[in-house]
Scaffold this motif. Sequence first.
Motif, PDB file in Angstrom:
ATOM      1  N   PRO A  41       0.614  -1.841  -0.121  1.00 11.66           N
ATOM      2  CA  PRO A  41      -0.005   0.440  -0.271  1.00 11.66           C
ATOM      3  C   PRO A  41       0.410   1.165  -0.119  1.00 11.66           C
ATOM      4  N   GLU A  42       2.035   1.518   1.151  1.00 11.81           N
ATOM      5  CA  GLU A  42       2.500   2.244   0.650  1.00 11.81           C
ATOM      6  C   GLU A  42       3.625   2.695  -1.074  1.00 11.81           C
ATOM      7  N   MET A  43       3.864   1.665  -1.589  1.00 12.19           N
ATOM      8  CA  MET A  43       3.952   1.916  -2.575  1.00 12.19           C
ATOM      9  C   MET A  43       2.917   1.991  -3.842  1.00 12.19           C
ATOM     10  N   THR A  44       1.639   1.824  -3.694  1.00 12.09           N
ATOM     11  CA  THR A  44       0.603   2.240  -5.021  1.00 12.09           C
ATOM     12  C   THR A  44       0.230   4.296  -4.262  1.00 12.09           C
ATOM     13  N   GLY A  45       0.425   3.822  -3.116  1.00  9.54           N
ATOM     14  CA  GLY A  45       0.398   5.052  -2.565  1.00  9.54           C
ATOM     15  C   GLY A  45       1.506   6.059  -3.130  1.00  9.54           C
ATOM     16  N   CYS A  46       2.492   6.269  -3.190  1.00  9.72           N
ATOM     17  CA  CYS A  46       3.408   6.358  -3.225  1.00  9.72           C
ATOM     18  C   CYS A  46       3.002   7.323  -5.328  1.00  9.72           C
ATOM     19  N   MET A  47       2.806   6.113  -5.685  1.00  4.58           N
ATOM     20  CA  MET A  47       2.218   6.082  -6.716  1.00  4.58           C
ATOM     21  C   MET A  47       1.488   7.198  -7.359  1.00  4.58           C
ATOM     22  N   ASP A  48       0.673   6.849  -6.354  1.00  5.97           N
ATOM     23  CA  ASP A  48      -0.736   8.167  -6.922  1.00  5.97           C
ATOM     24  C   ASP A  48      -0.001   9.411  -5.815  1.00  5.97           C
ATOM     25  N   GLU A  49       0.929   9.658  -5.399  1.00  2.00           N
ATOM     26  CA  GLU A  49       1.389  10.702  -4.881  1.00  2.00           C
ATOM     27  C   GLU A  49       1.564  11.083  -6.504  1.00  2.00           C
ATOM     28  N   THR A  50       2.947  10.710  -7.281  1.00  2.00           N
ATOM     29  CA  THR A  50       3.247  11.107  -7.944  1.00  2.00           C
ATOM     30  C   THR A  50       2.554  11.202  -9.620  1.00  2.00           C
ATOM     31  N   ALA A  51       1.704  10.490  -9.752  1.00  2.00           N
ATOM     32  CA  ALA A  51       0.219  10.809 -10.579  1.00  2.00           C
ATOM     33  C   ALA A  51       0.138  12.131 -10.178  1.00  2.00           C
ATOM     34  N   GLU A  52      -0.392  12.702  -8.752  1.00  2.00           N
ATOM     35  CA  GLU A  52      -1.074  13.286  -8.524  1.00  2.00           C
ATOM     36  C   GLU A  52      -0.409  14.743  -8.939  1.00  2.00           C
ATOM     37  N   LEU A  53       1.834  14.942  -8.838  1.00  2.00           N
ATOM     38  CA  LEU A  53       2.101  15.390  -8.742  1.00  2.00           C
ATOM     39  C   LEU A  53       2.179  15.792 -10.421  1.00  2.00           C
ATOM     40  N   TYR A  54       2.409  15.323 -10.920  1.00  2.00           N
ATOM     41  CA  TYR A  54       2.719  15.719 -12.595  1.00  2.00           C
ATOM     42  C   TYR A  54       1.364  16.069 -13.650  1.00  2.00           C
ATOM     43  N   ARG A  55       0.439  15.410 -12.663  1.00  2.00           N
ATOM     44  CA  ARG A  55      -0.787  16.553 -13.213  1.00  2.00           C
ATOM     45  C   ARG A  55      -0.088  18.297 -12.911  1.00  2.00           C
ATOM     46  N   GLN A  56       0.135  18.680 -11.963  1.00  5.56           N
ATOM     47  CA  GLN A  56       0.408  19.652 -11.785  1.00  5.56           C
ATOM     48  C   GLN A  56       1.812  20.182 -12.476  1.00  5.56           C
ATOM     49  N   VAL A  57       2.372  19.226 -12.965  1.00  5.84           N
ATOM     50  CA  VAL A  57       3.604  20.132 -14.051  1.00  5.84           C
ATOM     51  C   VAL A  57       3.767  19.859 -14.662  1.00  5.84           C
ATOM     52  N   PHE A  58       2.150  19.013 -15.967  1.00  8.67           N
ATOM     53  CA  PHE A  58       2.338  19.330 -17.131  1.00  8.67           C
ATOM     54  C   PHE A  58       0.783  19.904 -16.954  1.00  8.67           C
ATOM     55  N   ARG A  59       0.748  20.063 -15.984  1.00  7.28           N
ATOM     56  CA  ARG A  59      -1.019  21.296 -15.790  1.00  7.28           C
ATOM     57  C   ARG A  59      -2.037  20.808 -16.706  1.00  7.28           C
ATOM     58  N   THR A  60      -2.654  19.492 -16.351  1.00  8.06           N
ATOM     59  CA  THR A  60      -3.353  19.012 -16.733  1.00  8.06           C
ATOM     60  C   THR A  60      -4.440  18.139 -15.790  1.00  8.06           C
ATOM     61  N   LYS A  61      -5.049  17.884 -16.267  1.00  8.09           N
ATOM     62  CA  LYS A  61      -6.128  17.415 -15.521  1.00  8.09           C
ATOM     63  C   LYS A  61      -6.287  15.982 -15.622  1.00  8.09           C
ATOM     64  N   ASN A  62      -5.665  15.787 -17.007  1.00  3.13           N
ATOM     65  CA  ASN A  62      -5.762  13.959 -17.370  1.00  3.13           C
ATOM     66  C   ASN A  62      -4.954  13.078 -16.097  1.00  3.13           C
ATOM     67  N   HIS A  63      -5.993  12.022 -15.972  1.00  3.30           N
ATOM     68  CA  HIS A  63      -6.269  10.670 -15.013  1.00  3.30           C
ATOM     69  C   HIS A  63      -5.253  10.796 -15.184  1.00  3.30           C
ATOM     70  N   HIS A  64      -4.258   9.487 -16.335  1.00  2.00           N
ATOM     71  CA  HIS A  64      -3.711   9.207 -16.834  1.00  2.00           C
ATOM     72  C   HIS A  64      -2.387   9.336 -16.939  1.00  2.00           C
TER      73      HIS A  64
END
Lengths: 409, 409
Positions: A41-64
């Motif tokens: 769970p800590e790994m998948t949580g880290c993946m989810d957080e990373t995805a959210e951070l890159y949404r902000q970096v890419f300036r996107t609402k893209n879930h994927h």
Amino acid sequence: MTPMFPVLDMPQRLLMGAGPCNVHPRVLRAMACDVIGQMDPEMTGCMDETAELYRQVFRTKNHHTLLIDGSARAAIEAALVSLITPGMNVVVLRIGRFGLLLTEIVTRCGGVVCAVDVPWGEVVPPDRVRDAIVEHRPELLVCVHGDTSTTTAQPLAEIGAVCREHNVLFYVDATATLGGMPFETDAWGIDVATAGLQKCLGGPPGSAPITMSERAVAQIMARRHDEAGIRNPDAPQGAGPVIRSNYFDLAMLINYWSPERINHHTEATSMLYAAREAALIAVEEGMDARWARHARASRAMVAGLLAMDLSVYGDDATRMANVTGVVVPEGCDPIRVRTLMRTEFEIEIVSSFGPLAGKIWRIGAMGVNATKPKVLQTLGAFEAVLAGEGVAVTRGAAVDAARAAWGAE
Amino acid sequence: MTPMFPVLDMPQRLLMGAGPCNVHPRVLRAMACDVIGQMDPEMTGCMDETAELYRQVFRTKNHHTLLIDGSARAAIEAALVSLITPGMNVVVLRIGRFGLLLTEIVTRCGGVVCAVDVPWGEVVPPDRVRDAIVEHRPELLVCVHGDTSTTTAQPLAEIGAVCREHNVLFYVDATATLGGMPFETDAWGIDVATAGLQKCLGGPPGSAPITMSERAVAQIMARRHDEAGIRNPDAPQGAGPVIRSNYFDLAMLINYWSPERINHHTEATSMLYAAREAALIAVEEGMDARWARHARASRAMVAGLLAMDLSVYGDDATRMANVTGVVVPEGCDPIRVRTLMRTEFEIEIVSSFGPLAGKIWRIGAMGVNATKPKVLQTLGAFEAVLAGEGVAVTRGAAVDAARAAWGAE
């Protein structure tokens, strides 16, 4: 006889080339975190957080939004092999070497390249994009945002609208600009964008963020073919042709990064930590502030170079904010200058490719190096080396001009 | 609203699953070295040293030994996409899930799979290999050495000779065994072998060593097609079909790792440091000593499990030395046991796939975890959890049996 292998002892070199650049110390420390299991769970949580951070970096609402485990070109290939079906027409905008790389990858994925070429140093105007789409009726248009080979950035804001008007998917390679120049995935109508960590994001090479729009994902998931051995018999499979790569199959990677979490490759844990930390640092700084910092470093660098009476390559309007081309002065040995920069000052600057090889040096200021001290140190060293090589430079002018151009903090 | 992102704070979990396992502290520290430019002499020197270290790890004289920047499966795909031309017959030996993965990748590379199947838990006898070669006349035979899904290792020593006799190239996926079980690239006549760092080599996932024989390299270089933009017009190009991937094009990667050093992707510097350090630790220990340590840990683990009256999965003669399958006792909830191991003891053990999902647990002891303390801690925790779940176990028996089986240091 077994040769001797010394302890790893890398020089603390200032990397002012076209990337990789120096890694933020917080990112280096992040990689020392303990590895954990890939479904923990800590790994998948880290993946989810990373995805959210890159949404902000890419300036996107893209879930994927996720990471490809490889260098920046791994993400390019993942995007293209998952979007292209053999025989598909693909318009490729080519403003430099990395446009040729896109050509190469499109071809290997079975796409038919419809190239739009401009002389190195120029960019493609929107009307040529429209003409190419009308002529070739592609399903996909691909281009590089900042092509470091020419230090030029292709304006993108108008291209996305043209693509949507003609129902063409729009892919952008943002390797050299993400985190260092304005990049607006959603506002610019970009369907898929990819990058790397080792340029303006201040991380090490080896992990490559990607973001995908819903319409791109729909096309990719139509080609979903989970591998035998882990396929859930109840999971719907796509009707489209199988993606030619397993490692770069975005349908499986999307799944792996989703709550369904069907196992794929073993996620590169330490590089995930690095990618998360690099994005966190960027988001903490704020993307606008980060872009402004890179622009300021670029202005100071250019001011310093001009104060040495050197010519800066390219057009002011389309020059990248993080890599500057400097024309090699007549009679100067460009390799010798680079070597002296490295051996005498521990500073890396680089040459270019193709028609610009030996004609320009490229000096980057990216990530942790897009700062006043790094720009001033580089200019001071560059002046000293050029003076030593017999180039007529007014001593001290470059650093003074750059300090003035930087302005008050 | 921007969500909060805490500081990375991963648990110090003991990873006794099927990989990734805990990373050697020296390897974690190696990744904190400064990144340098990819053509700098210190960088190319580090690449050359790393190649030499992996020659020793793979027990080969193969000059062409390098790293793929990606997980273990990235190296599998690099090998297969570079060796397979569309329509080629490929014999695939399948003893478990990772044989199915090979099938998947062979198919996506355009190869025609000629499968040799055995029931899970068994291995393919040499005469069936010979029969398959005679029947299908393949150009390539591929198999997994240790398939962690069944905890079984395919004996390889006789297969290479059969392949050479019939002029068939021989590829082996050694991901789960390299550094943990005897592996002899040259003595066993293996043409191409690949692995990952995250199992017996005690590194993080994300870098994948590969070694290639001269006859494999000859076939790969016949497909050399350097990309436009960096191609040297004087460099001879191959007559064979273009390799379908750019990122995994071994002809270009061989070049990038050779003195010619034509630029390819940006080498994953921090992962290179990790790969070098992991191999250095293995070479310092000595491969024979390292294999013996893994075998000893396996014997102790098996002795402990048997002392709890549990059944160990598979055949003593072909059981892997680094991952042990334990049959789930009647009436026991396998997921609950794994969760309690993690939440109460911070120890990871894992399930399996396909026909073995929920039927066995897999307990690994690899790299830094193939040691007496890690085996004893795991057995003690496992006993406590099973006893708490109502399984009849004699308290203390497992640890005592494992200590005795380990023997004097």
